[in-house]
Design a protein around this motif. Structure first.
Motif, mmCIF file in Angstrom:
data_model
loop_
_atom_site.group_PDB
_atom_site.id
_atom_site.type_symbol
_atom_site.label_atom_id
_atom_site.label_comp_id
_atom_site.label_asym_id
_atom_site.label_seq_id
_atom_site.Cartn_x
_atom_site.Cartn_y
_atom_site.Cartn_z
ATOM 1 N N VAL A 3 35.681 46.555 46.276
ATOM 2 C CA VAL A 3 35.536 45.411 45.392
ATOM 3 C C VAL A 3 36.724 44.502 45.657
ATOM 4 N N VAL A 4 36.449 43.255 46.003
ATOM 5 C CA VAL A 4 37.495 42.260 46.210
ATOM 6 C C VAL A 4 37.502 41.375 44.966
ATOM 7 N N MET A 5 38.656 41.329 44.296
ATOM 8 C CA MET A 5 38.802 40.513 43.094
ATOM 9 C C MET A 5 39.822 39.425 43.387
ATOM 10 N N ALA A 6 39.429 38.181 43.195
ATOM 11 C CA ALA A 6 40.323 37.051 43.454
ATOM 12 C C ALA A 6 40.472 36.223 42.188
ATOM 13 N N ILE A 59 39.891 31.224 37.435
ATOM 14 C CA ILE A 59 38.571 31.780 37.710
ATOM 15 C C ILE A 59 38.758 33.126 38.407
ATOM 16 N N LYS A 60 38.053 34.144 37.920
ATOM 17 C CA LYS A 60 38.083 35.459 38.573
ATOM 18 C C LYS A 60 36.760 35.646 39.300
ATOM 19 N N ILE A 61 36.861 35.941 40.590
ATOM 20 C CA ILE A 61 35.683 36.199 41.424
ATOM 21 C C ILE A 61 35.715 37.664 41.832
ATOM 22 N N GLU A 62 34.600 38.357 41.666
ATOM 23 C CA GLU A 62 34.490 39.752 42.085
ATOM 24 C C GLU A 62 33.360 39.879 43.088
ATOM 25 N N ILE A 63 33.660 40.544 44.207
ATOM 26 C CA ILE A 63 32.689 40.703 45.286
ATOM 27 C C ILE A 63 32.672 42.165 45.706
#
Length: 112
Positions: A3-6, A59-63
């Motif tokens: 999981v990549v969290m930015a 903004i938090k993006i989870e991939i």
């Protein structure tokens, strides 16, 4: 799987999403969050009064992605979100042990 969290600046969301789509990322989750890092917030003047803003909008993006795609995802987010100014954000990577697609019951890499 990882999981990549930015955590990025809000106005960079469209740039990051478009760049991730071009490199083949099929899905992501976006959350509006507030926080601060080294910049420790800032002050604003509203109707003549000065206010300290301790938490800045981000903004938090989870991939969720296969492990072999993580480096490309990180590079893409970094390139698209970078402004060169303080507060550009951070990227965190977590191990993902198990994933299940609810609709079909597919698991792990097939569920991504």
């Amino acid at each position: 799987m990882k999981v990549v969290m930015a955590i990025i600046k809000p106005f960079k969301l469209d740039d990051v999403r478009d760049a991730l789509t071009k490199v083949g990322v099929q899905g992501l989750t976006v959350t509006e969050v507030k926080g601060y890092g080294r910049q420790k917030g800032h002050t604003e003047i509203y109707r003549g009064a000065e206010y300290a803003v301790s938490f800045l909008p981000k903004i938090k993006i989870e991939i969720a992605c296969p492990s072999n795609q993580v480096d490309k995802v990180i590079e893409t987010i970094t390139t698209a979100a970078k402004t060169g100014q303080i507060g550009d954000g951070k990227i965190f990577v977590f191990a993902l042990d198990h994933a299940v697609r609810i609709r079909t019951g597919e698991t792990d890499a097939a569920a991504l």
